[in-house]
Design a protein around this motif. Structure first.
Motif, PDB file in Angstrom:
ATOM      1  N   ASN A 183      -4.060  17.902  -3.314  1.00 34.13           N
ATOM      2  CA  ASN A 183      -3.992  17.694  -4.762  1.00 34.13           C
ATOM      3  C   ASN A 183      -3.041  18.682  -5.425  1.00 34.13           C
ATOM      4  O   ASN A 183      -2.276  18.323  -6.329  1.00 34.13           O
ATOM      5  CB  ASN A 183      -5.387  17.819  -5.372  1.00 34.13           C
ATOM      6  CG  ASN A 183      -6.295  16.687  -4.961  1.00 34.13           C
ATOM      7  OD1 ASN A 183      -5.841  15.656  -4.457  1.00 34.13           O
ATOM      8  ND2 ASN A 183      -7.588  16.861  -5.159  1.00 34.13           N
ATOM      9  N   MET A 219       0.924   7.326  -3.165  1.00 37.98           N
ATOM     10  CA  MET A 219      -0.094   6.934  -2.200  1.00 37.98           C
ATOM     11  C   MET A 219       0.518   6.126  -1.068  1.00 37.98           C
ATOM     12  O   MET A 219       0.124   6.251   0.094  1.00 37.98           O
ATOM     13  CB  MET A 219      -1.205   6.129  -2.879  1.00 37.98           C
ATOM     14  CG  MET A 219      -2.233   6.965  -3.622  1.00 37.98           C
ATOM     15  SD  MET A 219      -3.131   8.121  -2.553  1.00 37.98           S
ATOM     16  CE  MET A 219      -3.957   6.997  -1.429  1.00 37.98           C
ATOM     17  N   ASN A 241       5.198   7.206  -9.848  1.00 39.29           N
ATOM     18  CA  ASN A 241       4.005   6.389 -10.026  1.00 39.29           C
ATOM     19  C   ASN A 241       2.989   6.737  -8.933  1.00 39.29           C
ATOM     20  O   ASN A 241       3.362   6.967  -7.781  1.00 39.29           O
ATOM     21  CB  ASN A 241       4.380   4.907  -9.956  1.00 39.29           C
ATOM     22  CG  ASN A 241       3.211   3.986 -10.235  1.00 39.29           C
ATOM     23  OD1 ASN A 241       2.362   3.768  -9.376  1.00 39.29           O
ATOM     24  ND2 ASN A 241       3.161   3.458 -11.438  1.00 39.29           N
ATOM     25  N   GLY A 242       1.713   6.778  -9.284  1.00 36.10           N
ATOM     26  CA  GLY A 242       0.671   7.125  -8.321  1.00 36.10           C
ATOM     27  C   GLY A 242       0.647   6.198  -7.114  1.00 36.10           C
ATOM     28  O   GLY A 242       0.378   6.633  -5.990  1.00 36.10           O
ATOM     29  N   SER A 243       0.956   4.911  -7.331  1.00 36.92           N
ATOM     30  CA  SER A 243       0.956   3.941  -6.230  1.00 36.92           C
ATOM     31  C   SER A 243       2.046   4.261  -5.212  1.00 36.92           C
ATOM     32  O   SER A 243       1.841   4.129  -4.001  1.00 36.92           O
ATOM     33  CB  SER A 243       1.158   2.524  -6.770  1.00 36.92           C
ATOM     34  OG  SER A 243       0.073   2.133  -7.584  1.00 36.92           O
ATOM     35  N   LYS A 290      -1.923  13.327 -14.352  1.00 34.95           N
ATOM     36  CA  LYS A 290      -0.954  13.427 -15.445  1.00 34.95           C
ATOM     37  C   LYS A 290      -1.613  13.929 -16.726  1.00 34.95           C
ATOM     38  O   LYS A 290      -0.931  14.438 -17.616  1.00 34.95           O
ATOM     39  CB  LYS A 290      -0.316  12.055 -15.707  1.00 34.95           C
ATOM     40  CG  LYS A 290       0.495  11.492 -14.553  1.00 34.95           C
ATOM     41  CD  LYS A 290       1.032  10.114 -14.893  1.00 34.95           C
ATOM     42  CE  LYS A 290       1.825   9.517 -13.730  1.00 34.95           C
ATOM     43  NZ  LYS A 290       2.328   8.159 -14.031  1.00 34.95           N
ATOM     44  N   HIS A 349      -8.099   5.863  -4.967  1.00 39.61           N
ATOM     45  CA  HIS A 349      -7.285   7.081  -4.870  1.00 39.61           C
ATOM     46  C   HIS A 349      -6.050   7.022  -5.763  1.00 39.61           C
ATOM     47  O   HIS A 349      -5.606   8.052  -6.283  1.00 39.61           O
ATOM     48  CB  HIS A 349      -6.873   7.329  -3.416  1.00 39.61           C
ATOM     49  CG  HIS A 349      -7.920   8.038  -2.622  1.00 39.61           C
ATOM     50  ND1 HIS A 349      -8.145   9.393  -2.718  1.00 39.61           N
ATOM     51  CD2 HIS A 349      -8.838   7.577  -1.729  1.00 39.61           C
ATOM     52  CE1 HIS A 349      -9.128   9.744  -1.916  1.00 39.61           C
ATOM     53  NE2 HIS A 349      -9.572   8.660  -1.302  1.00 39.61           N
ATOM     54  N   THR A 350      -5.489   5.831  -5.971  1.00 40.16           N
ATOM     55  CA  THR A 350      -4.331   5.708  -6.863  1.00 40.16           C
ATOM     56  C   THR A 350      -4.733   5.986  -8.308  1.00 40.16           C
ATOM     57  O   THR A 350      -4.024   6.688  -9.036  1.00 40.16           O
ATOM     58  CB  THR A 350      -3.703   4.314  -6.747  1.00 40.16           C
ATOM     59  OG1 THR A 350      -3.264   4.101  -5.400  1.00 40.16           O
ATOM     60  CG2 THR A 350      -2.508   4.173  -7.684  1.00 40.16           C
ATOM     61  N   LEU A 368      -5.239   9.707  -8.609  1.00 39.25           N
ATOM     62  CA  LEU A 368      -3.964  10.418  -8.591  1.00 39.25           C
ATOM     63  C   LEU A 368      -3.263  10.313  -9.945  1.00 39.25           C
ATOM     64  O   LEU A 368      -2.665  11.282 -10.423  1.00 39.25           O
ATOM     65  CB  LEU A 368      -3.072   9.841  -7.489  1.00 39.25           C
ATOM     66  CG  LEU A 368      -1.839  10.643  -7.068  1.00 39.25           C
ATOM     67  CD1 LEU A 368      -2.244  12.032  -6.608  1.00 39.25           C
ATOM     68  CD2 LEU A 368      -1.104   9.914  -5.955  1.00 39.25           C
ATOM     69  N   ASN A 369      -3.375   9.166 -10.591  1.00 38.98           N
ATOM     70  CA  ASN A 369      -2.740   8.983 -11.897  1.00 38.98           C
ATOM     71  C   ASN A 369      -3.356   9.867 -12.971  1.00 38.98           C
ATOM     72  O   ASN A 369      -2.692  10.220 -13.948  1.00 38.98           O
ATOM     73  CB  ASN A 369      -2.826   7.512 -12.325  1.00 38.98           C
ATOM     74  CG  ASN A 369      -1.744   6.654 -11.682  1.00 38.98           C
ATOM     75  OD1 ASN A 369      -0.651   7.132 -11.402  1.00 38.98           O
ATOM     76  ND2 ASN A 369      -2.054   5.391 -11.446  1.00 38.98           N
ATOM     77  N   VAL A 397       3.441  14.432  -9.647  1.00 40.53           N
ATOM     78  CA  VAL A 397       2.819  13.232 -10.218  1.00 40.53           C
ATOM     79  C   VAL A 397       3.548  12.756 -11.464  1.00 40.53           C
ATOM     80  O   VAL A 397       3.703  11.552 -11.685  1.00 40.53           O
ATOM     81  CB  VAL A 397       1.328  13.509 -10.532  1.00 40.53           C
ATOM     82  CG1 VAL A 397       0.739  12.397 -11.371  1.00 40.53           C
ATOM     83  CG2 VAL A 397       0.545  13.631  -9.236  1.00 40.53           C
TER      84      VAL A 397
END
Length: 287
Positions: free
Chosen positions: A167, A183, A178-180, A233, A225-226, A229-230, A174
């Protein structure tokens, strides 16, 4: 409308939705009857395919700057180590022990973030981290040295360290991606590193476990998880970690429903302590 009126509330709802999805990993980790490396390799490969298709469909760029090659590669390595150690902790114990030992990671994060990211150390984070640890103490039904539970807790704490490092490595990236897409890269790294296990370990049961593996790849990984992760921000890593401490509570509830692992009164009390830290941090960040 809700996003425009109260974006902070939307972000809090997003991180809690992410935690519900991610918390399915506990029950699925216990349910899927495969060697742990095979489970994680299959999970990563399926998640990569799903995320890649999603990125192509939404037109999300998969390009990354050369300066981010090493950090993103390391984040994939830490993610793979986190998953493998976490699933071993689940296999050695139960949903409660496995998930709760992992959730020492908010405390580890609160201690590492000021050192690695040069952020200001907040005493409230240490206090909330200790509150989470207190909750974990009560949530563990039996802590008996000399049995698999003790080993599970040790492996779970190692998993927590790997997760905290992953993390922290991604925090600075991040905002640029984009989080996707992040990942997606992590999944292909985990898949590539673990690919040899398909040639050295038993794989006959993989097709028979496809429902659990697909759920793990889609709901827990690609979506959960995506989403999580987003949220980096909008929150510091420590804040996101502490708020996400609600995950074991969700996981224990899911384990009780689907695996009949009923928590004790002590477990419920521990859950109240963890939820208390989540509420305190949520109110603090809102202000």
């Amino acid at each position: 409308m809700l996003s425009a009126k109260n974006p902070h509330l939307v972000h809090l709802l997003e991180i809690n939705l992410a935690m519900i999805f991610v918390s399915t990993s506990g029950a699925l980790g216990r349910f899927i009857d495969l060697p742990v490396p095979i489970t994680i390799a299959s999970r990563a490969l399926l998640a990569f395919l799903l995320l890649w298709l999603f990125c192509k469909w939404r037109g999300i760029s998969l390009r990354i700057d050369k300066k981010d090659y090493v950090p993103i590669f390391m984040s994939g390595i830490f993610m793979g180590l986190h998953w493998i150690t976490y699933f071993y902790a689940l296999k050695l114990s139960n949903v409660a022990i496995g998930m709760l030992s992992l959730f020492t990671y908010p405390v580890i994060t609160s201690l590492l973030e000021p050192i690695l990211l040069k952020t200001k150390f907040l005493k409230i984070h240490l206090l909330l981290g200790l509150m989470v640890l207190g909750g974990i103490y009560f949530l563990v039904p039996k802590f008996e040295l000399g049995n698999s539970y003790a080993l599970a807790v040790g492996v779970g704490v190692l998993s927590a360290l790997c997760y905290a490092l992953r993390n922290l490595v991604l925090k600075a990236r991040v905002k640029n991606y984009n989080g996707s897409s992040l990942m997606c890269y992590q999944m292909i790294i985990v898949s590539a590193v673990l690919l040899p296990v398909f040639f050295f370990m038993e794989t006959e049961g993989v097709l028979g476990q496809w429902k659990g593996l697909l759920t793990l790849a889609l709901l827990t990984t690609a979506i959960g998880h995506t989403l999580f992760l987003n949220t980096f921000k909008y929150f510091s890593i420590t804040t996101a970690s502490i708020i996400s401490s609600v995950q074991p509570v969700y996981g224990i509830i899911i384990g009780a429903i689907f695996l009949a692992e009923i928590p004790s009164l002590m477990t419920i009390f521990g859950g109240i302590l963890i939820l208390g830290s989540v509420v305190i941090e949520s109110v603090r960040t809102y202000r």
